[in-house]
Design an enzyme around this catalytic site. Structure first.
Site, PDB file in Angstrom:
ATOM      1  CG  ASP A 289      15.780  59.130  33.699  1.00 50.21           C
ATOM      2  OD1 ASP A 289      15.615  60.062  34.524  1.00 50.21           O
ATOM      3  OD2 ASP A 289      16.107  57.980  34.047  1.00 50.21           O
TER       4      ASP A 289
ATOM      5  NE  ARG B  86      20.728  59.948  36.480  1.00 49.91           N
ATOM      6  CZ  ARG B  86      20.298  58.915  35.777  1.00 49.91           C
ATOM      7  NH1 ARG B  86      21.113  57.934  35.470  1.00 49.91           N
ATOM      8  NH2 ARG B  86      19.026  58.866  35.406  1.00 49.91           N
TER       9      ARG B  86
ATOM     10  CG  LEU C  40       5.339  65.442  15.523  1.00 45.57           C
ATOM     11  CD1 LEU C  40       5.722  63.967  15.485  1.00 45.57           C
ATOM     12  CD2 LEU C  40       6.580  66.296  15.805  1.00 45.57           C
TER      13      LEU C  40
ATOM     14  CG  HIS D 230      13.860  69.190  36.009  1.00 45.45           C
ATOM     15  ND1 HIS D 230      13.862  67.885  35.587  1.00 45.45           N
ATOM     16  CD2 HIS D 230      13.880  69.139  37.368  1.00 45.45           C
ATOM     17  CE1 HIS D 230      13.883  67.077  36.646  1.00 45.45           C
ATOM     18  NE2 HIS D 230      13.898  67.811  37.741  1.00 45.45           N
TER      19      HIS D 230
HETATM   20  C1  IPE Z   1      10.783  58.240  34.578  1.00 45.48           C
HETATM   21  O1  IPE Z   1      11.963  58.665  35.138  1.00 45.48           O
HETATM   22  C2  IPE Z   1       9.814  59.368  34.482  1.00 45.48           C
HETATM   23  C3  IPE Z   1      10.195  60.431  33.579  1.00 45.48           C
HETATM   24  C4  IPE Z   1      11.264  60.492  32.829  1.00 45.48           C
HETATM   25  C5  IPE Z   1       9.263  61.505  33.509  1.00 45.48           C
HETATM   26  P1  IPE Z   1      12.292  58.511  36.691  1.00 45.48           P
HETATM   27  O2  IPE Z   1      13.617  59.125  36.881  1.00 45.48           O
HETATM   28  O3  IPE Z   1      11.168  59.032  37.503  1.00 45.48           O
HETATM   29  O4  IPE Z   1      12.341  56.927  36.845  1.00 45.48           O
HETATM   30  P2  IPE Z   1      13.065  56.022  37.927  1.00 45.48           P
HETATM   31  O5  IPE Z   1      12.671  56.534  39.280  1.00 45.48           O
HETATM   32  O6  IPE Z   1      14.526  56.165  37.689  1.00 45.48           O
HETATM   33  O7  IPE Z   1      12.590  54.651  37.640  1.00 45.48           O
HETATM   34  C1  IPE Z   2      13.872  63.148  34.225  1.00 45.51           C
HETATM   35  O1  IPE Z   2      15.076  63.442  34.851  1.00 45.51           O
HETATM   36  C2  IPE Z   2      12.820  64.187  34.468  1.00 45.51           C
HETATM   37  C3  IPE Z   2      11.723  63.742  35.341  1.00 45.51           C
HETATM   38  C4  IPE Z   2      11.600  62.556  35.873  1.00 45.51           C
HETATM   39  C5  IPE Z   2      10.691  64.713  35.629  1.00 45.51           C
HETATM   40  P1  IPE Z   2      15.350  63.062  36.362  1.00 45.51           P
HETATM   41  O2  IPE Z   2      14.937  64.209  37.218  1.00 45.51           O
HETATM   42  O3  IPE Z   2      14.724  61.759  36.710  1.00 45.51           O
HETATM   43  O4  IPE Z   2      16.915  62.936  36.345  1.00 45.51           O
HETATM   44  P2  IPE Z   2      17.801  61.893  37.159  1.00 45.51           P
HETATM   45  O5  IPE Z   2      17.305  60.532  36.802  1.00 45.51           O
HETATM   46  O6  IPE Z   2      17.618  62.203  38.607  1.00 45.51           O
HETATM   47  O7  IPE Z   2      19.178  62.137  36.670  1.00 45.51           O
HETATM   48 MG    MG Z   3      15.407  59.854  36.591  1.00 45.67          MG
END
Ligand code: IPE
Ligand code: IPE
Ligand code: MG
Length: 241
Positions: free
Chosen positions: A20, A24, A132, A37
Site C-alpha cells: 500500500d 501517495r 519460494l 504503481h
Molecule cells: C488494500 O489497499 C489493497 C491492496 C493493497 C491491493 P487499499 O488502499 O485498497 O485499502 P484501503 O482502501 O486503504 O482500505
Molecule cells: C496500493 O497503493 C496499490 C493498490 C491498492 C492497487 P494505493 O493505490 O492504495 O496507494 P494509496 O493508498 O492511495 O497511497
Molecule cells: Mg491504499
C-alpha cells in the site's frame, strides 16, 4: 549483501504484505497515480528476489482487492497492464532456473482473457517447484474467498458427499485459495494504514502484524528484514500461557 545481517534461523514460514501507498508516493511527487504503481511493481520484484535469497517458503502479496474496482478505469487498466508485464518477465526468469512457484489467489473470472491465460501459464510452469511460493492476491477479498469456499462445501453437502458435521476449521481452510499452505505468521502493511482491508481474514487469525510508515515504492529489503526482526521479538501464545 543485506542478508548478512539477517539471521535466517527461525524465519517465518509465510509472510503476507499489503502493498500500500503507491498513490501517495506519486502524489508527493506531483505525478499521476499510475507512476506510483509502476514503482510499486519494481519494489515487488526486489522483494521477491530478497525473499528467495533469505530462504522464505511463502510470500503472499496483496496486489488488487475486490474493492479496488471502484477506482477510475485508467488506474485499474494500468495496474492490470503492470501485472501482465510482471507475469511475462517472471515467466521468462522462472523458465530458466529460478525455483519459484507463482500462484494467483482471488476470483480470476473477472480478469481479461489474456491475463487469465498468462496466469494459467505461469502457474503451470511453477506447479512442481519447491522453493519460494509467491501468491499474488488479485481481485482478492477475504470475504469473497470465504463465500467461494462455502459455495463449494454446500455443493458437496447437496450431492451427499459431505455431512454438515464434517465441516470443521480444517475443511474450510482446505477450500480457501491458500488451501494446503501454512497461515501467514507475519503480515506487513507499509504506508501507515493499520487495517487488513479484507486481506486473508480467515488465515490471519493468529498472524503477527507489523505496520510501517514507509510507502510501498520506498519499501526496501532492509525494511523486510526489520519487520522480521520485530516479528522475532514477539511472543506468540496462540491462546496458551
Ligand atoms: C488494500 O489497499 C489493497 C491492496 C493493497 C491491493 P487499499 O488502499 O485498497 O485499502 P484501503 O482502501 O486503504 O482500505
Ligand atoms: C496500493 O497503493 C496499490 C493498490 C491498492 C492497487 P494505493 O493505490 O492504495 O496507494 P494509496 O493508498 O492511495 O497511497
Ligand atoms: Mg491504499
Amino acid at each position: 549483501m543485506q542478508n548478512n545481517r539477517l539471521d535466517t534461523a527461525d524465519l517465518p514460514a509465510h509472510i503476507g504484505i499489503i502493498m500500500d501507498g503507491n498513490g501517495r508516493w506519486a502524489k508527493q511527487r506531483g505525478l499521476p497515480r499510475k507512476y506510483g504503481h509502476r514503482e510499486g511493481a519494481k519494489t515487488f520484484r526486489r522483494i521477491v528476489e530478497h525473499c528467495e535469497r533469505i530462504g522464505l517458503r511463502y510470500l503472499t502479496v496483496y496486489a488488487f482487492s475486490t474493492e479496488n474496482w471502484k477506482r477510475p478505469k485508467d488506474e485499474v487498466d494500468s495496474i492490470m497492464s503492470l501485472l501482465e508485464q510482471y507475469i511475462d518477465e517472471a515467466f521468462a526468469r522462472q523458465k530458466e532456473d529460478q525455483d519459484i512457484r507463482t500462484c494467483f489467489i482471488g476470483d480470476m473470472s473477472a480478469l481479461s482473457p489474456i491475463l487469465q491465460q498468462k496466469i494459467q501459464r505461469i502457474e503451470a510452469l511453477g506447479k512442481d517447484r519447491t522453493g519460494l511460493t509467491v501468491n499474488v492476491a488479485l481481485n482478492y477479498g477475504g470475504r469473497d474467498e470465504l463465500a467461494h469456499a462455502m459455495r463449494a462445501i454446500a455443493g458437496q453437502v447437496q450431492q451427499g458427499k459431505l455431512d454438515p458435521s464434517d465441516i470443521d476449521e480444517q475443511l474450510i481452510s482446505a477450500h480457501l485459495y491458500t488451501g494446503g499452505q501454512p497461515d501467514p505468521d507475519l503480515i506487513i502493511r507499509p504506508s501507515g494504514e493499520e487495517r487488513l482491508s479484507n486481506f486473508l481474514i480467515w488465515q490471519a487469525a493468529y498472524s503477527e502484524f507489523v505496520f510501517m510508515d514507509v510507502l510501498w515504492p520506498d519499501f526496501t529489503p532492509e525494511d523486510l528484514d526489520r519487520a522480521i526482526e520485530i516479528y522475532r521479538g514477539r511472543s506468540r501464545r496462540f491462546g496458551g500461557v
